[in-house]
Design an enzyme around this catalytic site. Structure first.
Site, PDB file in Angstrom:
ATOM      1  N   HIS A  86       0.846  -1.194   0.000  1.00  0.00           N
ATOM      2  CA  HIS A  86       0.000   0.000   0.000  1.00  0.00           C
ATOM      3  C   HIS A  86       0.892   1.260   0.000  1.00  0.00           C
ATOM      4  O   HIS A  86       0.711   2.161  -0.819  1.00  0.00           O
ATOM      5  CB  HIS A  86      -0.903  -0.040   1.235  1.00  0.00           C
ATOM      6  CG  HIS A  86      -1.701   1.202   1.491  1.00  0.00           C
ATOM      7  ND1 HIS A  86      -3.076   1.212   1.496  1.00  0.00           N
ATOM      8  CD2 HIS A  86      -1.331   2.480   1.763  1.00  0.00           C
ATOM      9  CE1 HIS A  86      -3.509   2.435   1.761  1.00  0.00           C
ATOM     10  NE2 HIS A  86      -2.468   3.229   1.931  1.00  0.00           N
ATOM     11  N   GLU A  87       1.872   1.268   0.906  1.00  0.00           N
ATOM     12  CA  GLU A  87       2.772   2.430   0.998  1.00  0.00           C
ATOM     13  C   GLU A  87       3.646   2.567  -0.244  1.00  0.00           C
ATOM     14  O   GLU A  87       3.884   3.676  -0.726  1.00  0.00           O
ATOM     15  CB  GLU A  87       3.664   2.324   2.237  1.00  0.00           C
ATOM     16  CG  GLU A  87       2.918   2.424   3.555  1.00  0.00           C
ATOM     17  CD  GLU A  87       2.105   3.697   3.674  1.00  0.00           C
ATOM     18  OE1 GLU A  87       2.585   4.763   3.250  1.00  0.00           O
ATOM     19  OE2 GLU A  87       0.969   3.638   4.174  1.00  0.00           O
ATOM     20  N   HIS A  90       1.864   4.374  -2.924  1.00  0.00           N
ATOM     21  CA  HIS A  90       2.003   5.832  -2.795  1.00  0.00           C
ATOM     22  C   HIS A  90       3.362   6.291  -3.320  1.00  0.00           C
ATOM     23  O   HIS A  90       3.465   7.257  -4.071  1.00  0.00           O
ATOM     24  CB  HIS A  90       1.918   6.250  -1.321  1.00  0.00           C
ATOM     25  CG  HIS A  90       0.554   6.166  -0.712  1.00  0.00           C
ATOM     26  ND1 HIS A  90      -0.544   6.787  -1.246  1.00  0.00           N
ATOM     27  CD2 HIS A  90       0.114   5.548   0.411  1.00  0.00           C
ATOM     28  CE1 HIS A  90      -1.605   6.552  -0.481  1.00  0.00           C
ATOM     29  NE2 HIS A  90      -1.229   5.790   0.528  1.00  0.00           N
TER      30      HIS A  90
END
Ligand SMILES: [Zn+2]
Length: 395
Positions: A86-87, A90
């Site tokens: 998820h990170e 980004h």
């Protein structure tokens, strides 16, 4: 659970020195440093325990305890990997938008991405914010599909839980509560609508704080009236949101008040310095009586090596003045924040706000350029907050 609170895609904060902040680096993924916080060990143990003793035995009955334990550990590891992905979602999109990513730290509430620099447009912020939840949704769907393919009971249990938790993660992060991803999406939309970055931050921060209070109230009610521990957890998340949202509003207010000021505009140039090998007695006779500053940069062969605080000199018994050297009394360089002249004042303030760091050496190519204290910045902040007064007279 995963959120990027306290990271500030809107204004870069950077850490040059590694502080003892409870994080340790596990490696680099695609050029981004990935760090783990110790709090994660407790979370990991909690997840393994609740899966092994609660979730899996009731979802997939009839398996042995060691199978449940193996499933629990495996699921918890894949959960951490999901947060990391998820990170990284980004980070990779941020990089494509021209924003440098410093590091990703995994901790209690998921991941925190540290960005450097600002978003160039609302569109860029929107895409970066949305990329993490999109990764979580993709992972969630993937795991649900695996569970639906009727694998063995153990694999089914792990996949079903991971599918569920990744979709929950995406949904939670999409709440329009700054500093969650959804709050950033909202911020980008407001920014685009009115073209006013600071106004968008204020509104997004207020909505984020509203969510924070709501979570705290709801969590406390659940905890008090139902004795539910999820309530305590929810209240804690609410408190965390509240802090994050407030920090963002404060940062932008400070940034506005400081205008475009840089370290060079506020620092004291050519401060009175002391030699590292000079004795305390010499320092007292030659420097302290005539100048009476509270801090002096310490030089060794022309290079800055530390800071001498007058308070720590005053604590030395007179009998030791002629034997003690400045070098043995100073605060060494690794404990003093160092800034460059070109750094933005708002970022310098972040460094100076760290505990025990209210003064920084301004260093230019290894040479001392000046001294900046938190009061220098605070004074500029006061001036900046007076509405009628422009920064014109500061050149
Ligand atoms: Zn995210």
């Amino acid at each position: 659970m995963a959120s990027e609170g306290l990271s500030r895609p809107s204004g870069g904060t950077k850490r040059k020195e590694r502080r003892m902040d409870g994080n340790f680096t596990i490696g680099r993924f695609g050029g981004v440093e990935v760090r783990l916080n110790w709090s994660l060990i407790a979370v990991f143990a909690l997840i393994v325990w609740s899966l092994t003793d609660g979730v899996f035995p009731s979802q997939n009955p009839g398996l042995s305890h060691s199978t449940y334990l193996a499933m629990g550990i495996f699921a918890a590891l894949l959960f951490l990997a999901s947060i990391l992905l998820h990170e990284l979602g980004h980070s990779w999109v941020a990089r494509r938008e021209g924003i440098e990513v410093d590091s990703i730290t995994l901790w209690l509430f998921g991941g925190v991405s540290q960005f450097k620099g600002r978003f160039t447009s609302a569109g860029a912020e929107f895409r970066v914010a949305l990329s993490g939840p999109l990764v979580s949704i993709a992972l969630g769907v993937l795991f649900v599909l695996i569970a639906l393919a009727h694998p063995t009971s153990a694999v089914d249990g792990v996949a079903a839980w991971l599918g569920y938790i990744n979709l929950i993660l995406a949904a939670f992060n999409l709440l329009p509560a700054s500093p969650l991803d959804g709050g950033r999406v909202l911020h980008a939309a407001l920014w685009r609508a009115k073209g006013d970055f600071a106004w968008a931050t204020r509104v997004a921060s207020e909505i984020g704080q509203g969510f924070g209070y709501l979570f705290i109230a709801l969590g406390l009610a659940m905890f008090i009236f139902q004795g539910s521990f999820s309530g305590a957890w929810l209240a804690f998340i609410g408190w965390y949101l509240l802090q994050g949202a407030r920090a963002e509003a404060r940062y932008v207010a400070t940034e506005q008040a400081l205008g475009g000021l840089r370290v060079r505009d506020l620092m004291v140039r050519d401060p009175v310095t002391v030699e590292a090998d000079s004795t305390i007695g010499r320092f007292m006779d030659d420097v302290a009586w005539s100048h009476r500053f509270t801090t002096y940069p310490v030089l060794d062969g022309g290079r800055p090596v530390g800071l001498l605080a007058f308070a720590s000199v005053a604590a030395i018994p007179r009998a030791e003045w002629d034997t003690r050297r400045v070098r043995d009394t100073m605060i060494s360089l690794d404990e003093v924040p160092q800034l460059t002249e070109d750094e933005r004042a708002v970022d310098a303030l972040t460094e100076l706000s760290a505990p025990r760091a209210n003064r920084a050496l301004v260093v230019d190519n290894g040479h001392l350029a000046g001294l900046l204290s938190i009061t220098d910045v605070a004074r500029a902040l006061e001036v900046g907050r007076r509405p009628a007064q422009a920064q014109g007279n500061r050149g």
